[in-house]
Design a protein around this motif. Sequence first.
Motif, PDB file in Angstrom:
ATOM      1  N   TRP A  77       0.892  -1.120  -0.182  1.00  0.00           N
ATOM      2  CA  TRP A  77       0.111   0.013   0.039  1.00  0.00           C
ATOM      3  C   TRP A  77       0.843   1.353   0.156  1.00  0.00           C
ATOM      4  CZ3 TRP A  77      -4.660  -0.299  -1.587  1.00  0.00           C
ATOM      5  CH2 TRP A  77      -5.417  -1.310  -1.334  1.00  0.00           C
ATOM      6  N   GLY A  81       0.714   4.216  -2.960  1.00  0.00           N
ATOM      7  CA  GLY A  81       0.734   5.330  -2.629  1.00  0.00           C
ATOM      8  C   GLY A  81       1.810   6.235  -3.388  1.00  0.00           C
ATOM      9  N   GLN A 122      -6.088  15.213   4.395  1.00  0.00           N
ATOM     10  CA  GLN A 122      -6.245  13.778   4.840  1.00  0.00           C
ATOM     11  C   GLN A 122      -7.026  13.494   5.955  1.00  0.00           C
ATOM     12  OE1 GLN A 122      -5.465  11.048   3.381  1.00  0.00           O
ATOM     13  NE2 GLN A 122      -4.785  12.294   1.184  1.00  0.00           N
ATOM     14  N   MET A 176      -7.303   9.122  -6.991  1.00  0.00           N
ATOM     15  CA  MET A 176      -6.501   9.310  -5.838  1.00  0.00           C
ATOM     16  C   MET A 176      -7.237   9.340  -4.709  1.00  0.00           C
ATOM     17  SD  MET A 176      -3.892  12.473  -7.050  1.00  0.00           S
ATOM     18  CE  MET A 176      -5.390  13.568  -7.648  1.00  0.00           C
ATOM     19  N   TRP A 180      -6.593   6.794  -1.607  1.00  0.00           N
ATOM     20  CA  TRP A 180      -6.157   6.966  -0.394  1.00  0.00           C
ATOM     21  C   TRP A 180      -7.202   6.475   0.789  1.00  0.00           C
ATOM     22  CZ3 TRP A 180      -5.069  12.938  -2.446  1.00  0.00           C
ATOM     23  CH2 TRP A 180      -4.076  12.991  -2.976  1.00  0.00           C
ATOM     24  N   ILE A 183      -5.953   2.938   1.437  1.00  0.00           N
ATOM     25  CA  ILE A 183      -4.668   2.925   2.060  1.00  0.00           C
ATOM     26  C   ILE A 183      -5.333   3.217   3.552  1.00  0.00           C
ATOM     27  CG2 ILE A 183      -2.707   4.068   2.502  1.00  0.00           C
ATOM     28  CD1 ILE A 183      -2.564   4.488  -0.352  1.00  0.00           C
ATOM     29  N   TRP A 192       0.615   6.842   5.116  1.00  0.00           N
ATOM     30  CA  TRP A 192       1.046   6.599   3.684  1.00  0.00           C
ATOM     31  C   TRP A 192       0.218   7.459   2.731  1.00  0.00           C
ATOM     32  CZ3 TRP A 192       1.741   0.730   4.130  1.00  0.00           C
ATOM     33  CH2 TRP A 192       2.829   0.300   5.062  1.00  0.00           C
ATOM     34  N   SER A 193      -0.988   7.658   2.909  1.00  0.00           N
ATOM     35  CA  SER A 193      -1.891   8.552   2.035  1.00  0.00           C
ATOM     36  C   SER A 193      -1.239   9.759   2.225  1.00  0.00           C
ATOM     37  CB  SER A 193      -3.515   8.312   2.498  1.00  0.00           C
ATOM     38  OG  SER A 193      -3.586   8.597   3.946  1.00  0.00           O
ATOM     39  N   SER A 196       1.625  10.019  -0.067  1.00  0.00           N
ATOM     40  CA  SER A 196       1.152  10.353  -1.538  1.00  0.00           C
ATOM     41  C   SER A 196       0.484  11.456  -1.777  1.00  0.00           C
ATOM     42  CB  SER A 196       0.188   9.063  -1.499  1.00  0.00           C
ATOM     43  OG  SER A 196      -0.301   9.119  -2.819  1.00  0.00           O
ATOM     44  N   HIS A 197      -0.155  12.342  -0.865  1.00  0.00           N
ATOM     45  CA  HIS A 197      -0.797  13.312  -1.010  1.00  0.00           C
ATOM     46  C   HIS A 197       0.091  14.591  -1.259  1.00  0.00           C
ATOM     47  CE1 HIS A 197      -4.721  15.843  -0.202  1.00  0.00           C
ATOM     48  NE2 HIS A 197      -4.124  16.309  -1.062  1.00  0.00           N
TER      49      HIS A 197
END
Length: 220
Positions: A77, A81, A122, A176, A180, A183, A192-193, A196-197
Amino acid sequence: MSRMHSKQTNLLIILSPLVIILCGFIIATLFTPILGGWSWVPLAITYWTLMATMVIRFGGKKALMTWFSRPIGKKSWLLIGIFIGFIPILGILMFNIELLAQYPWLTLFWLLFAFINPWFEQSYWRGLLLDAGGKWPQWLIISYSTVLFALSHPIMWGVFSIGNRSYESFAALLLMGVVWCLIRIKTKSLRWSLLSHVLVDIGNMSIFVFMNIYIPPQHF
């Protein structure tokens, strides 16, 4: 869920994106004739403040610590991401890298936005909102969070930013948002999201898009 709420409170949280998006639209509409592309500043302040208010009021420190705790589950995951994060870096940033030298002050704002915005989004969209819909079928709360998250961009930022009315951007936001959410659900964490963001907000050159310096080729 990180914190149990009453049905009425959960309903308030579930409906709050509609109010936040409406407030964002009003702010953008009021400031665009005055500030043009710089309307992203009052909009960002309003948007972040509203999300932070909801997170602090209905999530609190305990929820934040839970959301950003060490991820569990498969490292795949994390790789997913990172892959999502590098799509705009390779597809947008690398082809427009010269803009960073041409607009040094915007480059500073771009980096600040990229490292600040993901914490709010997030925590709100994949933290508080997913928790409030914890008794919903997962596909439903993921769809609800993702669709409103994606729609918020053309409705709010799209008032002054042509690029945020892009079909390309909207489709990417849907992808996305789903990833997210997954994840967060699979790893029980937003770490982790969040990473990624941050990569996505770096790659999509957000401030340059807000200022209509970089515009995707298609728009609504």
